[in-house]
Design a protein around this motif. Structure first.
Motif, PDB file in Angstrom:
ATOM      1  N   VAL A 202      11.585  -0.688   6.386  1.00 14.38           N
ATOM      2  CA  VAL A 202      11.748  -0.573   4.940  1.00 14.38           C
ATOM      3  C   VAL A 202      11.818   0.901   4.529  1.00 14.38           C
ATOM      4  N   THR A 203      12.403   1.114   3.359  1.00 17.53           N
ATOM      5  CA  THR A 203      12.491   2.446   2.778  1.00 17.53           C
ATOM      6  C   THR A 203      12.079   2.371   1.315  1.00 17.53           C
ATOM      7  N   ALA A 204      11.279   3.309   0.878  1.00 20.09           N
ATOM      8  CA  ALA A 204      10.881   3.397  -0.527  1.00 20.09           C
ATOM      9  C   ALA A 204      11.810   4.375  -1.236  1.00 20.09           C
ATOM     10  N   PHE A 205      12.168   4.028  -2.466  1.00 21.63           N
ATOM     11  CA  PHE A 205      13.098   4.843  -3.248  1.00 21.63           C
ATOM     12  C   PHE A 205      12.454   5.228  -4.573  1.00 21.63           C
ATOM     13  N   GLY A 206      12.675   6.464  -4.981  1.00 22.87           N
ATOM     14  CA  GLY A 206      12.269   6.924  -6.295  1.00 22.87           C
ATOM     15  C   GLY A 206      13.498   7.384  -7.053  1.00 22.87           C
ATOM     16  N   PHE A 207      13.793   6.721  -8.173  1.00 23.34           N
ATOM     17  CA  PHE A 207      14.968   7.043  -8.975  1.00 23.34           C
ATOM     18  C   PHE A 207      14.548   7.575 -10.342  1.00 23.34           C
TER      19      PHE A 207
ATOM     20  N   THR B 123      11.433   6.900   4.327  1.00 23.03           N
ATOM     21  CA  THR B 123      11.783   5.957   5.379  1.00 23.03           C
ATOM     22  C   THR B 123      10.526   5.628   6.174  1.00 23.03           C
ATOM     23  N   VAL B 124      10.172   4.354   6.219  1.00 24.95           N
ATOM     24  CA  VAL B 124       8.924   3.917   6.843  1.00 24.95           C
ATOM     25  C   VAL B 124       9.194   3.456   8.271  1.00 24.95           C
ATOM     26  N   ILE B 125       8.456   4.047   9.223  1.00 24.63           N
ATOM     27  CA  ILE B 125       8.610   3.737  10.643  1.00 24.63           C
ATOM     28  C   ILE B 125       7.306   3.121  11.137  1.00 24.63           C
ATOM     29  N   PRO B 126       7.329   1.878  11.607  1.00 19.63           N
ATOM     30  CA  PRO B 126       6.076   1.218  12.012  1.00 19.63           C
ATOM     31  C   PRO B 126       5.387   1.876  13.200  1.00 19.63           C
TER      32      PRO B 126
ATOM     33  N   PRO C 285      14.777  -3.075   2.439  1.00 18.37           N
ATOM     34  CA  PRO C 285      15.000  -2.881   3.870  1.00 18.37           C
ATOM     35  C   PRO C 285      15.859  -1.636   4.129  1.00 18.37           C
ATOM     36  N   THR C 286      15.509  -0.896   5.150  1.00 23.57           N
ATOM     37  CA  THR C 286      16.224   0.334   5.473  1.00 23.57           C
ATOM     38  C   THR C 286      17.704   0.068   5.726  1.00 23.57           C
ATOM     39  N   ALA C 287      18.029  -1.073   6.290  1.00 28.76           N
ATOM     40  CA  ALA C 287      19.425  -1.405   6.561  1.00 28.76           C
ATOM     41  C   ALA C 287      20.265  -1.462   5.291  1.00 28.76           C
ATOM     42  N   GLN C 288      19.611  -1.661   4.149  1.00 31.74           N
ATOM     43  CA  GLN C 288      20.325  -1.749   2.877  1.00 31.74           C
ATOM     44  C   GLN C 288      20.327  -0.433   2.105  1.00 31.74           C
ATOM     45  N   ALA C 289      19.796   0.635   2.674  1.00 34.67           N
ATOM     46  CA  ALA C 289      19.547   1.878   1.935  1.00 34.67           C
ATOM     47  C   ALA C 289      20.785   2.416   1.234  1.00 34.67           C
ATOM     48  N   ALA C 290      21.891   2.565   1.952  1.00 33.40           N
ATOM     49  CA  ALA C 290      23.097   3.129   1.349  1.00 33.40           C
ATOM     50  C   ALA C 290      23.585   2.258   0.201  1.00 33.40           C
ATOM     51  N   HIS C 291      23.529   0.954   0.383  1.00 33.04           N
ATOM     52  CA  HIS C 291      23.964   0.032  -0.658  1.00 33.04           C
ATOM     53  C   HIS C 291      23.058   0.118  -1.879  1.00 33.04           C
TER      54      HIS C 291
ATOM     55  N   PHE D 265       0.821  -1.205   0.000  1.00 36.96           N
ATOM     56  CA  PHE D 265       0.000   0.000   0.000  1.00 36.96           C
ATOM     57  C   PHE D 265       0.859   1.261   0.000  1.00 36.96           C
ATOM     58  N   ILE D 266       1.929   1.248   0.762  1.00 35.56           N
ATOM     59  CA  ILE D 266       2.794   2.428   0.828  1.00 35.56           C
ATOM     60  C   ILE D 266       3.464   2.667  -0.514  1.00 35.56           C
ATOM     61  N   LEU D 267       4.061   1.625  -1.100  1.00 33.41           N
ATOM     62  CA  LEU D 267       4.759   1.809  -2.370  1.00 33.41           C
ATOM     63  C   LEU D 267       3.802   2.229  -3.474  1.00 33.41           C
ATOM     64  N   GLY D 268       2.637   1.579  -3.550  1.00 32.93           N
ATOM     65  CA  GLY D 268       1.675   1.924  -4.590  1.00 32.93           C
ATOM     66  C   GLY D 268       1.098   3.320  -4.436  1.00 32.93           C
ATOM     67  N   SER D 269       0.911   3.752  -3.201  1.00 30.92           N
ATOM     68  CA  SER D 269       0.360   5.085  -2.945  1.00 30.92           C
ATOM     69  C   SER D 269       1.393   6.176  -3.139  1.00 30.92           C
TER      70      SER D 269
END
Length: 242
Positions: free
Chosen positions: A200-205, A189-192, A166-172, A26-30
């Motif tokens: 998790v983190t959503a990215f737009g490139f 950055t998504v905080i439960p 996953p947020t832990a992978q963001a820099a990579h 839902f977050i990514l699609g929205s």
């Protein structure tokens, strides 16, 4: 919700999919950018929720191509598309984007990609999951490097790629994307909950560099466990309860 999830303009059945409809979808699609007209590509479509969310937002004369390597997911997506208001606007293929010949360029590409790198499959619970669910969640089936390399050849000049890791992978992830000419445009950055770390983190490139990427965070639930106003506002076009 075992068999399906009702949105405002369509219903998603997901009983034959390895990955069920969830908050991340839902977050990514929205949050994903969606041009009013054009072509969209959904890589690893699962139940088809991202394809349908994109089509709802893109409007008339838009076309969506959905791909998945899992036959059950493809059948499910086709059923959901057929029952939606846009049965002629979404085409579904049982195909691997790494080997499928895709014609033309896309204005937006979305992918809720495999979460775990090889050797990082996580908990005992995860190890007990079905083979198809593990395949859907592990980067063995589509690595970040493969995703960014493939999509670089499928995007239009002004097009965007939206994905979630996953947020832990963001820099990579940002570094991997840059190696294929992708420029970070937006990051969410998504905080439960206030007392929980981001998962998790959503990215737009895009292919076009921006001077200052848009960096934001989204709190899903407040301390009292109620949905935050920001989450409600983001998902309001789709979520029946909002």
């Amino acid at each position: 919700m075992a068999a399906g999830f009702a949105c405002k303009q369509f219903v998603i059945s997901h009983e034959h999919c390895a990955m069920k409809v969830n908050t991340d979808s839902f977050i990514l699609g929205s949050w994903s950018e969606a041009p009013m007209r054009g072509r969209a590509l959904d890589i690893g479509c699962g139940s088809g929720i991202l394809s349908l969310m994109l089509r709802q937002r893109m409007g008339q004369s838009s076309q969506v191509l959905a791909l998945d390597i899992d036959e059950g997911a493809v059948r499910q997506t086709r059923q959901n598309v057929a029952a939606s208001p846009w049965p002629d606007d979404i085409t579904v293929f049982n195909a691997d984007v790494r080997h499928h010949d895709i014609a033309g360029l896309f204005d937006v590409i979305v992918c809720n990609p495999p979460y775990f790198a090889n050797g990082q499959v996580g908990s005992r619970t995860h190890l007990q999951q079905s083979q198809t669910r593990q395949q859907a969640r592990q980067q063995d089936s589509l690595s970040a490097d493969e995703l960014f390399g493939i999509t670089a050849n499928l995007i239009s000049e002004q097009g965007t790629l939206q994905c979630l890791y996953p947020t832990a992978q963001a820099a990579h992830i940002i570094e991997q994307a840059s190696q294929h000419g992708w420029c970070l445009q937006r990051q969410l950055t998504v905080i439960p909950k206030p007392d929980k770390p981001s998962h998790v983190t959503a990215f737009g490139f895009s292919r076009q560099p921006v001077s200052t990427p848009e960096l934001a965070s989204l709190l899903i639930r407040k301390a009292d466990n109620q949905y935050s106003q920001a989450y409600r506002a983001l998902c309001q076009p789709f979520y029946l309860a909002f």
